[in-house]
Scaffold this active site. Structure first.
Site, PDB file in Angstrom:
ATOM      1  N   ASP A  67       0.805  -1.207   0.000  1.00  0.00           N
ATOM      2  CA  ASP A  67       0.000   0.000   0.000  1.00  0.00           C
ATOM      3  C   ASP A  67       0.843   1.265   0.000  1.00  0.00           C
ATOM      4  OD1 ASP A  67       0.926  -0.235   2.668  1.00  0.00           O
ATOM      5  OD2 ASP A  67      -0.962  -1.131   3.304  1.00  0.00           O
ATOM      6  N   ASN A 136      -7.832  -3.163  14.259  1.00  0.00           N
ATOM      7  CA  ASN A 136      -9.210  -3.507  13.899  1.00  0.00           C
ATOM      8  C   ASN A 136      -9.274  -4.695  12.944  1.00  0.00           C
ATOM      9  OD1 ASN A 136      -8.266  -2.365  11.547  1.00  0.00           O
ATOM     10  ND2 ASN A 136      -9.850  -0.780  11.399  1.00  0.00           N
ATOM     11  N   HIS A 138      -7.358  -5.039  10.153  1.00  0.00           N
ATOM     12  CA  HIS A 138      -7.036  -4.778   8.755  1.00  0.00           C
ATOM     13  C   HIS A 138      -5.698  -5.399   8.383  1.00  0.00           C
ATOM     14  CE1 HIS A 138      -4.962  -0.960  10.221  1.00  0.00           C
ATOM     15  NE2 HIS A 138      -4.056  -1.437   9.387  1.00  0.00           N
ATOM     16  N   GLU A 143      -9.779  -2.363   5.308  1.00  0.00           N
ATOM     17  CA  GLU A 143     -10.484  -2.109   6.555  1.00  0.00           C
ATOM     18  C   GLU A 143     -11.718  -3.014   6.686  1.00  0.00           C
ATOM     19  OE1 GLU A 143      -9.202  -0.240   8.711  1.00  0.00           O
ATOM     20  OE2 GLU A 143      -8.312   1.581   7.868  1.00  0.00           O
TER      21      GLU A 143
END
Length: 242
Positions: A67, A136, A138, A143
């Site tokens: 990313d 979380n 990811h 996400e």
């Protein structure tokens, strides 16, 4: 799934570096998927040290990063281009033309996503994909969502993710709101996945990702479906595993 737990950071980093270097030694033209963040830094440091000792060469390897932030200049100290140069690329013999990251400043981000997917496809299957794990759940910047995107795409970063990354910036306001990320489908196509997680603050999400239900509400849980997943944990991160 092969889960390994380590008593020291040095041993974990050495194990991670050995797995990556082993791929390169066995297949000099290996295609590696790389990650950023705090977790891989020790692994990259160990790889650089092993390279300096002449243990292997990256001359014929190819890398694809997961990313990059949207709108952050490549020379910004917190861009992932800068991160990779600082922590790994400048210390090894990987040619610049063989190190690939998404262009977060592309005039047409969606066209850039298509270009990146096509480039990965041209190089064939990723031999090893290195991953960290977000609080979380990811992986990359995929996400939690009702549905996950298969290929590379532009994502709105969750507030929790931006707050977690704010420690690298002067303030939360400086953290970009968007990123370009490989999709979960691309990640799961890798021949081997190496998930590395450190710290007690990740213990809950480690247990949820590795032993909880497989759900897009925790993208990392989809890694349970992969036939060749290696997980490296320190004792703190492994604390909640049953």
């Amino acid at each position: 799934m092969n889960v390994l737990v380590f008593d020291t950071d040095d041993k974990l980093n050495e194990a991670g570096a050995n797995i990556i270097s082993g791929i390169v030694q066995t297949s000099p033209r290996a295609v590696l998927g790389l990650a950023t963040g705090g977790t891989p830094i020790g692994i990259y440091r160990q790889l650089a040290a092993d390279f300096e000792r002449g243990m292997f060469s990256f001359r014929n390897a190819v890398t694809f990063n997961l990313d990059e932030y949207v709108g952050l200049p490549e020379d910004h100290p917190e861009s992932y281009h800068s991160y990779m140069r600082h922590h790994l690329f400048r210390h090894i013999d990987l040619p610049d033309a063989q190190a690939h990251l998404p262009n977060g400043n592309a005039a047409d981000p969606r066209a850039e996503c298509r270009r990146y997917d096509e480039l990965i496809e041209r190089h064939g299957q990723i031999d090893l994909q290195l991953l960290g794990l977000g609080h979380n759940g990811h992986i990359g910047f995929n996400e939690p969502a009702h549905a996950l995107t298969k290929g590379t795409h532009v994502v709105e970063l969750a507030e929790a993710t931006r707050k977690a990354n704010a420690r690298y910036f002067l303030s939360l306001d400086e953290v970009p709101c968007q990123a370009i990320t490989m999709g979960v489908g691309t990640i799961l196509k890798a021949k081997k996945i190496l998930l590395v997680v450190k710290g007690a603050d990740k213990a809950d999400i480690v247990a949820k990702a590795l032993q909880g239900p497989i759900t897009t509400d925790c993208p990392a849980s989809l890694l349970q479906t992969h036939p060749n997943l290696i997980v490296l944990l320190d004792r703190a991160a492994a604390e909640k595993l049953g």
